[in-house]
Structures are given as C-alpha cells and as structure tokens.
Scaffold this motif. Structure first.
Motif: not given
Length: 404
Positions: A253-255, A353
């Motif tokens: 969920y973190n870029d 992403s």
C-alpha cells in the motif's frame, strides 16, 4: 517456388531394380526429388529418344548417384561400345567440372574384386612370354556367369576413378581431378553410409520448419533499435538497473520511491522497445512446437529427447502469450510513464504504487525476454548449439514488490 534438391539414379535396371526402388523411396521419404527412368514420374520428352531424354534430365539434377554392377546394359554408342549408363556418367561429369552437380559413385564389392583380379591376371599373363597375345586377351576377357563383358566394366571403373588423369596430373604437376571417389557396397546400408559423407541427409520437413522459424524471428530481431540490435543484452541490463533501484518495501500500500534519473532512463528504454509491434506470428511457433523438429532419438534409452532450443521456443511462446494478454493495458503504459514523470517535475525522485510498477516492469521484462530469446534461437539455428541468455528476473521482481 524453390525446387527440391534432386537426385538422378544411373545404373542398369535389371540387376539393380530392388536397390533403385529402395533408394528412391528412402530419399523421397526425406523430401528429395528422385529420378529413376523406370518410374512414371521420370520426365519424358516425347520428341526425344529415351536415351537422349535421360541425358537431358541429368542437367536438372543436383546429385548423380552411379551404381555399377556386373551388367553393361544397352549401348548408347554401339560402334564404340559406350553404354547408356556410361554416357549418363560422362554428361554428369561435364556438369560436375562446371560445379553444377555432385557425383556419388558406388561399385558392387564383387565387381570391384573382379576388376582387381583381372588386373592381377593381366600382369601374370604378360609375364608368360610363351603365350600368344591373342590367347592372352581371350583368357583375360573370357565371359563368365558373373560378368558378360568384364573388360568394359573394368575400363568403366577405371574411368570413374580417374586413374589415368590422376597419373597424368601427378606427372605434370597439374590440378588433380575431382569427383573420383568410388564406394564399394554389398547392401543397401552401405549405399546410405556412402551417401552421408557427400551430402547432409536431413529431412526437408526439418529444414523447412527451421527456415520458417528463423525467418519469423529475423523479421522481429531486425526491428530492434540501435544498441539493442547490436547487443540485445543491454535490454536486460536496463531492466536490471531499475530492478536494483527498487528499495525494500514494507507494504504494497506504500508507494515505491525511485530516483528520477533512473526512471527517465527506463522511460527511454521502454519507449524504444515496447512501443513497436512484436512481429512474431504465434502460429509459426505452434507449428514448430507440434513437430519432431527439435527432438533427437537417444539409442541407449530408446526415447526421444528434446533439444534445449525446444524449451526456448516454448518460453518464447509463453512470453508472447503473456504480452498478448496484457495488450489492452499496455496501450496506456507509455502515457502513464510520462504522467508519472510530470507529477514530480522538480524532485529527484518519483513515487509509484507497487502493483502499477509491477505491471509495467513485467510487460517490459516480457518484451526484453522476447528479444533475447529470439536472438539466441536464431544463433542456435545456425550453429546447432543453444546458449541460454540471461533473462529478466520476473520472479524476483514479483517477490520484491508484493511483500506485505
């Protein structure tokens, strides 16, 4: 349309009928055209005598197989006692000297032994001073059940072996005659063994599929851009560069944050390699994969073994299918990459992403692998040796970006 490599079988028919039949069948099963005068597919010229038609047809052939046995056969030139088989050979040899035809000569083992025996007998009779010349010749040329004209047959073999020409060349320092190899044979297997050193007997179906595959892959590889055409491994290095630049992530969920210089370089590589159409017809690969072209028979295990190139073609097919499945999404990849760069105009890094990055890099990796596999398969078709190229680490990429 290219004609098939063509053979002309020259011999007396009566004593070679079965052997001629077996030889014609064997070569035609491999895909060659074979002319033997007793068969209906032998080209007939209605305005020529059958002998002249035979001599003319020799000109259309690539290989001339000569079988010499114990019979002389019909005479083309009765006055000079030149048989039609001998005249066919002479016409073939003229073409051979012009580099237009290859001559492959075979003599029955017992006929060769007869010639050798006659030579020894001639020497012995010559030493018998008390014998009249006429009697010597009568003894030497006595008809037997085995050979009705031993002298003509022996002289013909001497002509085929170019014995006189060889002696003359050695004496005068001239170029030695070619096309004078003579193979002795007892059975059909000796004929086949004798053919192999002169020609590469390979199923034309195999040659056809290899050529079909090579042309299809060449059509694609020639479209590679600049440096990538000269060294396709550079494509994989571009993938590896951005792969190494991806930091470890804690969540999907973190870029993913990547240095912009590396991203811009990847953008160029993507543009050069992923926007051109892939000019490889999947139907050609399916066709090759469903034949036995890249299988070899292993005697010790009595099994068919796949050549490494088969698995490479299978890999290539899977990569192409994967790209085809991503075709709709890939249409927007270039604009997406451009948009990502524009979002961070004044920063040293970009953020994307993991899922989106994985899709783009997997597509690029598949394209890169298609290039690499195509080039190595082309090389293998020429050399017969397949060297697996270093492909993009898609498994490692997936594992790296999907860590949760």
């Amino acid at each position: 349309m290219n004609k098939k490599p063509t053979f002309f079988i020259s011999s007396t028919i009566y004593d070679f009928r079965d052997l001629r039949s077996a030889l014609k069948f064997y070569l035609e099963e491999l895909g060659y055209q074979v002319y033997a005068s007793e068969y209906n597919d032998f080209k007939v010229a209605s305005d020529k005598h059958s002998y002249d038609a035979c001599l003319k047809l020799v000109e259309e052939c690539d290989y001339f197989i000569l079988l010499v046995g114990s019979r002389v056969g019909g005479f083309y030139d009765t006055e000079n006692k030149i048989s039609i088989t001998r005249q066919e050979y002479r016409e073939a040899y003229k073409l051979h000297e012009q580099g237009k035809l290859q001559i492959i000569s075979f003599v029955r083992d017992e006929v060769w032994q007869l010639k050798e025996t006659r030579n020894e007998l001639a020497k012995h009779l010559k030493e018998m001073k008390t014998l009249d010349e006429e009697i010597r010749n009568e003894v030497l040329n006595f008809d037997t059940k085995f050979a009705n004209d031993a002298d003509l047959i022996s002289n013909f073999i001497t002509e085929i072996g170019k014995n006189n020409e060889t002696r003359h060349s050695l004496k005068n320092g001239d170029v030695l005659p070619t096309g004078n190899w003579i193979r002795q044979f007892k059975g059909f297997e000796d004929i086949i063994a004798g053919l192999k050193p002169f020609i590469v007997i390979e199923d034309l179906n195999v040659k056809f599929h290899k050529e079909l595959l090579k042309n299809e892959l060449l059509k694609h590889s020639l479209c590679l851009h600049g440096n990538f055409k000269e060294n396709p491994q550079f494509i994989m290095l571009e993938f590896d560069k951005i792969y190494q630049a991806i930091p470890a992530i804690n969540s999907i969920y973190n870029d993913v944050v990547i240095h912009k210089d590396i991203w811009d370089e990847f953008f160029v590589a993507f543009y050069l390699n992923c926007l051109m159409p892939i000019n490889i017809d999947l139907n050609v690969l399916y066709k090759v994969l469903t034949t036995d072209v890249f299988y070899e028979y292993e005697v010790s295990t009595n099994t068919l073994v796949k050549h490494p190139i088969y698995d490479a073609i299978l890999q290539l097919k899977d990569k192409l299918v994967s790209c085809e499945n991503m075709k709709e999404k890939s249409k927007n990849y270039h604009s997406q990459l451009s948009d990502i760069s524009k979002q961070f105009p004044n920063r040293d890094v970009i953020a994307i992403s993991p899922i989106h990055l994985l899709e783009i890099l997997m597509y690029f990796a598949n394209i890169a692998d298609i290039h690499l596999l195509s080039v190595e398969i082309i090389k293998s078709l020429a050399s017969g040796i397949y060297k697996s190229p270093q492909l993009c680490d898609i498994h490692g990429l997936t594992k790296k970006l999907l860590v949760s």
